[in-house]
Write a protein that holds these residues in place. Structure first.
Motif, PDB file in Angstrom:
ATOM      1  N   ASN A 108       0.820  -1.221   0.000  1.00  0.00           N
ATOM      2  CA  ASN A 108       0.000   0.000   0.000  1.00  0.00           C
ATOM      3  C   ASN A 108       0.849   1.264   0.000  1.00  0.00           C
ATOM      4  OD1 ASN A 108      -2.828  -0.718  -0.079  1.00  0.00           O
ATOM      5  ND2 ASN A 108      -2.491  -1.765   1.862  1.00  0.00           N
ATOM      6  N   SER A 109       2.132   1.126  -0.392  1.00  0.00           N
ATOM      7  CA  SER A 109       3.015   2.308  -0.362  1.00  0.00           C
ATOM      8  C   SER A 109       2.513   3.388  -1.323  1.00  0.00           C
ATOM      9  CB  SER A 109       4.448   1.915  -0.696  1.00  0.00           C
ATOM     10  OG  SER A 109       4.483   1.256  -1.953  1.00  0.00           O
ATOM     11  N   GLY A 110       1.868   2.946  -2.421  1.00  0.00           N
ATOM     12  CA  GLY A 110       1.294   3.907  -3.365  1.00  0.00           C
ATOM     13  C   GLY A 110       0.209   4.736  -2.722  1.00  0.00           C
ATOM     14  N   LYS A 111      -0.572   4.100  -1.839  1.00  0.00           N
ATOM     15  CA  LYS A 111      -1.652   4.802  -1.119  1.00  0.00           C
ATOM     16  C   LYS A 111      -1.069   5.902  -0.233  1.00  0.00           C
ATOM     17  CE  LYS A 111      -5.241   2.466  -2.526  1.00  0.00           C
ATOM     18  NZ  LYS A 111      -6.177   3.132  -3.421  1.00  0.00           N
ATOM     19  N   GLU A 112       0.080   5.575   0.381  1.00  0.00           N
ATOM     20  CA  GLU A 112       0.704   6.567   1.269  1.00  0.00           C
ATOM     21  C   GLU A 112       1.164   7.791   0.476  1.00  0.00           C
ATOM     22  OE1 GLU A 112       3.646   6.682   5.104  1.00  0.00           O
ATOM     23  OE2 GLU A 112       3.560   4.862   3.906  1.00  0.00           O
ATOM     24  N   ARG A 121     -10.169  11.787   2.978  1.00  0.00           N
ATOM     25  CA  ARG A 121      -9.738  10.773   2.002  1.00  0.00           C
ATOM     26  C   ARG A 121      -8.279  10.389   2.248  1.00  0.00           C
ATOM     27  NH1 ARG A 121     -10.869  13.785  -3.090  1.00  0.00           N
ATOM     28  NH2 ARG A 121      -9.412  12.342  -4.084  1.00  0.00           N
ATOM     29  N   ALA A 122      -7.454  11.402   2.504  1.00  0.00           N
ATOM     30  CA  ALA A 122      -6.035  11.148   2.796  1.00  0.00           C
ATOM     31  C   ALA A 122      -5.902  10.264   4.043  1.00  0.00           C
ATOM     32  CB  ALA A 122      -5.294  12.470   2.998  1.00  0.00           C
ATOM     33  N   ALA A 123      -6.710  10.571   5.061  1.00  0.00           N
ATOM     34  CA  ALA A 123      -6.662   9.794   6.311  1.00  0.00           C
ATOM     35  C   ALA A 123      -6.954   8.323   6.046  1.00  0.00           C
ATOM     36  CB  ALA A 123      -7.667  10.362   7.316  1.00  0.00           C
ATOM     37  N   ASN A 124      -7.954   8.058   5.225  1.00  0.00           N
ATOM     38  CA  ASN A 124      -8.312   6.665   4.924  1.00  0.00           C
ATOM     39  C   ASN A 124      -7.223   5.955   4.122  1.00  0.00           C
ATOM     40  OD1 ASN A 124     -10.775   6.514   6.328  1.00  0.00           O
ATOM     41  ND2 ASN A 124     -11.786   7.670   4.713  1.00  0.00           N
ATOM     42  N   MET A 125      -6.529   6.715   3.275  1.00  0.00           N
ATOM     43  CA  MET A 125      -5.408   6.120   2.530  1.00  0.00           C
ATOM     44  C   MET A 125      -4.250   5.802   3.465  1.00  0.00           C
ATOM     45  SD  MET A 125      -5.409   8.306  -0.961  1.00  0.00           S
ATOM     46  CE  MET A 125      -6.824   8.281  -2.047  1.00  0.00           C
ATOM     47  N   PHE A 126      -3.995   6.719   4.413  1.00  0.00           N
ATOM     48  CA  PHE A 126      -2.955   6.453   5.428  1.00  0.00           C
ATOM     49  C   PHE A 126      -3.306   5.190   6.224  1.00  0.00           C
ATOM     50  CE2 PHE A 126      -1.613  11.132   5.449  1.00  0.00           C
ATOM     51  CZ  PHE A 126      -0.340  10.875   4.930  1.00  0.00           C
ATOM     52  N   ASN A 149      -0.247   3.697   8.197  1.00  0.00           N
ATOM     53  CA  ASN A 149       0.473   4.845   8.763  1.00  0.00           C
ATOM     54  C   ASN A 149      -0.505   5.536   9.709  1.00  0.00           C
ATOM     55  OD1 ASN A 149       1.530   7.368   9.355  1.00  0.00           O
ATOM     56  ND2 ASN A 149       2.405   7.679   7.312  1.00  0.00           N
ATOM     57  N   TRP A 150      -0.536   5.064  10.967  1.00  0.00           N
ATOM     58  CA  TRP A 150      -1.577   5.495  11.913  1.00  0.00           C
ATOM     59  C   TRP A 150      -1.398   6.951  12.343  1.00  0.00           C
ATOM     60  CZ3 TRP A 150      -5.112   2.252  11.026  1.00  0.00           C
ATOM     61  CH2 TRP A 150      -4.816   0.898  10.795  1.00  0.00           C
ATOM     62  N   SER A 151      -0.141   7.391  12.482  1.00  0.00           N
ATOM     63  CA  SER A 151       0.082   8.802  12.858  1.00  0.00           C
ATOM     64  C   SER A 151      -0.357   9.727  11.742  1.00  0.00           C
ATOM     65  CB  SER A 151       1.561   9.041  13.188  1.00  0.00           C
ATOM     66  OG  SER A 151       1.889   8.356  14.367  1.00  0.00           O
ATOM     67  N   GLY A 152      -0.059   9.322  10.502  1.00  0.00           N
ATOM     68  CA  GLY A 152      -0.501  10.118   9.347  1.00  0.00           C
ATOM     69  C   GLY A 152      -2.013  10.213   9.294  1.00  0.00           C
ATOM     70  N   ALA A 153      -2.687   9.080   9.544  1.00  0.00           N
ATOM     71  CA  ALA A 153      -4.163   9.064   9.544  1.00  0.00           C
ATOM     72  C   ALA A 153      -4.706   9.954  10.653  1.00  0.00           C
ATOM     73  CB  ALA A 153      -4.664   7.634   9.716  1.00  0.00           C
ATOM     74  N   GLY A 154      -4.111   9.849  11.836  1.00  0.00           N
ATOM     75  CA  GLY A 154      -4.557  10.661  12.980  1.00  0.00           C
ATOM     76  C   GLY A 154      -4.418  12.145  12.694  1.00  0.00           C
ATOM     77  N   ASN A 163      -8.940   7.003  17.273  1.00  0.00           N
ATOM     78  CA  ASN A 163      -8.848   5.563  16.985  1.00  0.00           C
ATOM     79  C   ASN A 163      -7.588   5.226  16.198  1.00  0.00           C
ATOM     80  OD1 ASN A 163     -11.183   4.928  18.368  1.00  0.00           O
ATOM     81  ND2 ASN A 163     -12.486   5.160  16.578  1.00  0.00           N
ATOM     82  N   ALA A 164      -7.195   6.133  15.296  1.00  0.00           N
ATOM     83  CA  ALA A 164      -5.951   5.912  14.535  1.00  0.00           C
ATOM     84  C   ALA A 164      -4.739   6.050  15.464  1.00  0.00           C
ATOM     85  CB  ALA A 164      -5.869   6.905  13.382  1.00  0.00           C
ATOM     86  N   TYR A 165      -4.744   7.113  16.270  1.00  0.00           N
ATOM     87  CA  TYR A 165      -3.605   7.358  17.173  1.00  0.00           C
ATOM     88  C   TYR A 165      -3.452   6.271  18.248  1.00  0.00           C
ATOM     89  CZ  TYR A 165      -2.318  12.089  15.594  1.00  0.00           C
ATOM     90  OH  TYR A 165      -1.854  13.160  14.877  1.00  0.00           O
ATOM     91  N   LYS A 166      -4.550   5.579  18.569  1.00  0.00           N
ATOM     92  CA  LYS A 166      -4.460   4.487  19.560  1.00  0.00           C
ATOM     93  C   LYS A 166      -3.380   3.481  19.177  1.00  0.00           C
ATOM     94  CE  LYS A 166      -9.222   4.074  21.262  1.00  0.00           C
ATOM     95  NZ  LYS A 166     -10.433   3.276  21.159  1.00  0.00           N
ATOM     96  N   LYS A 167      -3.175   3.333  17.855  1.00  0.00           N
ATOM     97  CA  LYS A 167      -2.218   2.330  17.361  1.00  0.00           C
ATOM     98  C   LYS A 167      -0.788   2.855  17.306  1.00  0.00           C
ATOM     99  CE  LYS A 167      -5.714  -0.071  14.574  1.00  0.00           C
ATOM    100  NZ  LYS A 167      -6.908   0.638  15.030  1.00  0.00           N
ATOM    101  N   SER A 168      -0.611   4.164  17.541  1.00  0.00           N
ATOM    102  CA  SER A 168       0.754   4.702  17.419  1.00  0.00           C
ATOM    103  C   SER A 168       1.146   5.659  18.540  1.00  0.00           C
ATOM    104  CB  SER A 168       0.909   5.428  16.079  1.00  0.00           C
ATOM    105  OG  SER A 168       0.059   6.567  16.043  1.00  0.00           O
ATOM    106  N   ASP A 169       0.195   6.389  19.096  1.00  0.00           N
ATOM    107  CA  ASP A 169       0.532   7.422  20.078  1.00  0.00           C
ATOM    108  C   ASP A 169      -0.627   7.587  21.068  1.00  0.00           C
ATOM    109  OD1 ASP A 169       1.143   9.737  21.479  1.00  0.00           O
ATOM    110  OD2 ASP A 169       2.012  10.756  19.733  1.00  0.00           O
ATOM    111  N   PRO A 170      -0.621   6.809  22.165  1.00  0.00           N
ATOM    112  CA  PRO A 170      -1.751   6.835  23.122  1.00  0.00           C
ATOM    113  C   PRO A 170      -2.075   8.228  23.672  1.00  0.00           C
ATOM    114  CG  PRO A 170      -0.232   5.048  23.647  1.00  0.00           C
ATOM    115  CD  PRO A 170       0.422   5.852  22.582  1.00  0.00           C
ATOM    116  N   ASN A 171      -1.035   9.036  23.911  1.00  0.00           N
ATOM    117  CA  ASN A 171      -1.289  10.379  24.468  1.00  0.00           C
ATOM    118  C   ASN A 171      -2.040  11.270  23.479  1.00  0.00           C
ATOM    119  OD1 ASN A 171      -0.132  10.419  27.197  1.00  0.00           O
ATOM    120  ND2 ASN A 171       1.773   9.917  26.133  1.00  0.00           N
ATOM    121  N   GLU A 172      -1.676  11.177  22.197  1.00  0.00           N
ATOM    122  CA  GLU A 172      -2.400  11.937  21.163  1.00  0.00           C
ATOM    123  C   GLU A 172      -3.838  11.429  21.044  1.00  0.00           C
ATOM    124  OE1 GLU A 172      -1.926  14.691  19.226  1.00  0.00           O
ATOM    125  OE2 GLU A 172      -0.178  14.950  20.489  1.00  0.00           O
ATOM    126  N   ALA A 173      -3.992  10.108  21.161  1.00  0.00           N
ATOM    127  CA  ALA A 173      -5.341   9.515  21.095  1.00  0.00           C
ATOM    128  C   ALA A 173      -6.222  10.106  22.188  1.00  0.00           C
ATOM    129  CB  ALA A 173      -5.256   7.999  21.252  1.00  0.00           C
TER     130      ALA A 173
END
Length: 296
Positions: free
Chosen positions: A3-7, A48-53, A58-63, A91-101
């Motif tokens: 999915n690197s193209g999506k990113e 749309r970008a968030a869903n591609m991330f 790329n959970w931080s990118g989505a967040g 919900n995205a940040y839960k997977k990468s950065d709990p404090n941001e979540a």
């Protein structure tokens, strides 16, 4: 699947959305009234970008993308969409950065409470409590969020949901040796459930837990509490939990740690005691003179 193209696509969409936001505030954008429309378009692009991330994991990118969308929704006075985007970000940040979540979920909670949506706010307080439990291991903060959720549920007459949150608080308070608070919660939930035909079976468990907390603080208090629970809830007298408590009180009076252990083993052979019960029973057993053993 790669999915690197999506990113890459997401990064490009973010850049395009940023440009739209900038031009929406420009002199010409404002003069010709296209600013509002451009902000709406940018908002859609961030989502749309968030869903591609997300597809690229790329959970931080989505967040980050969902957060940008949330801020634009706020600018457009779309409170509900703003809160939804903050939840998606959380919900995205839960997977990468709990404090941001937690920050994102709190932002959504502020909007929901402002809109009078307390049941939804309570649900997200539970999500924050769970992050503090499992990711950040800050039990005091988890307790605070479970309590806030319980308050909101009570205010909305969702007593069953409020009780679930309170039981979490009670369990943690007992573990942290805040026994008085744990006792109050278990007694309150026990009293709330004993008259409910569907829930009364659980009441004996809550009174049992309250009695164990009493026992650690003061054996005489435990004796008085057991008598009180039997009077309040006659079905408690015939329960295996009540019979165990009486055997434990007797063993304690006689300072007989073997009888104490035997009573626990007998109960455990039929109804398995979990880690919480075992911890409290060990604490009680250690108050019997000179005993530092285990329960098995």
């Amino acid at each position: 699947m790669d999915n690197s193209g999506k990113e890459k696509e997401a990064i490009q969409l973010m850049a395009d959305a940023d440009k739209k936001v900038k031009s929406s505030g420009s002199f010409l954008g404002g003069m010709f009234g296209g600013g509002h429309h451009k902000v709406e378009e940018a908002c859609e692009m961030y989502c749309r970008a968030a869903n591609m991330f997300k597809m690229a994991k790329n959970w931080s990118g989505a967040g980050n993308a969902f957060c940008k969308a949330a801020r634009l929704h706020l600018q457009l006075q779309n409170k509900h969409d703003c809160a939804t985007s903050f939840i998606d970000a959380g919900n995205a940040y839960k997977k990468s950065d709990p404090n941001e979540a937690i920050k994102c979920l709190n932002a959504a909670i502020d909007i929901y409470t402002d809109m009078g949506r307390f049941t939804i706010a309570a649900k997200h307080h539970i999500s924050i409590a769970e992050i503090y439990e499992s990711e950040l291991v800050d039990i005091e903060k988890a307790i605070a969020h479970y309590e806030q959720a319980a308050d909101y549920y009570k205010g909305e007459e969702s007593n069953s949901s409020a009780n679930k949150c309170l039981l979490k608080v009670g369990a943690y308070c007992a573990q942290l040796e805040q026994y008085q608070k744990a006792i109050e919660i278990y007694e309150q939930v026990g009293a709330n459930t004993m008259d409910n035909p569907l829930l009364k079976y659980s009441a004996k468990e809550y009174f049992f837990k309250a009695a164990l907390c009493h026992f650690i603080v003061d054996e005489l208090n435990a004796k008085i509490a057991v008598e009180k629970y039997e009077e309040m809830f006659p079905a408690f007298s015939d329960s295996r939990e009540c019979k165990l408590l009486k055997k434990l009180l007797e063993a304690y009076e006689e300072q007989n740690s073997d009888a104490f252990t035997e009573a626990v083993k007998e109960f455990d052979s039929i109804s398995r005691l979990d880690q919480w019960h075992t911890t409290l029973l060990l604490r009680i057993k250690k108050t019997i003179q000179g005993d530092e053993g285990d329960l098995k």
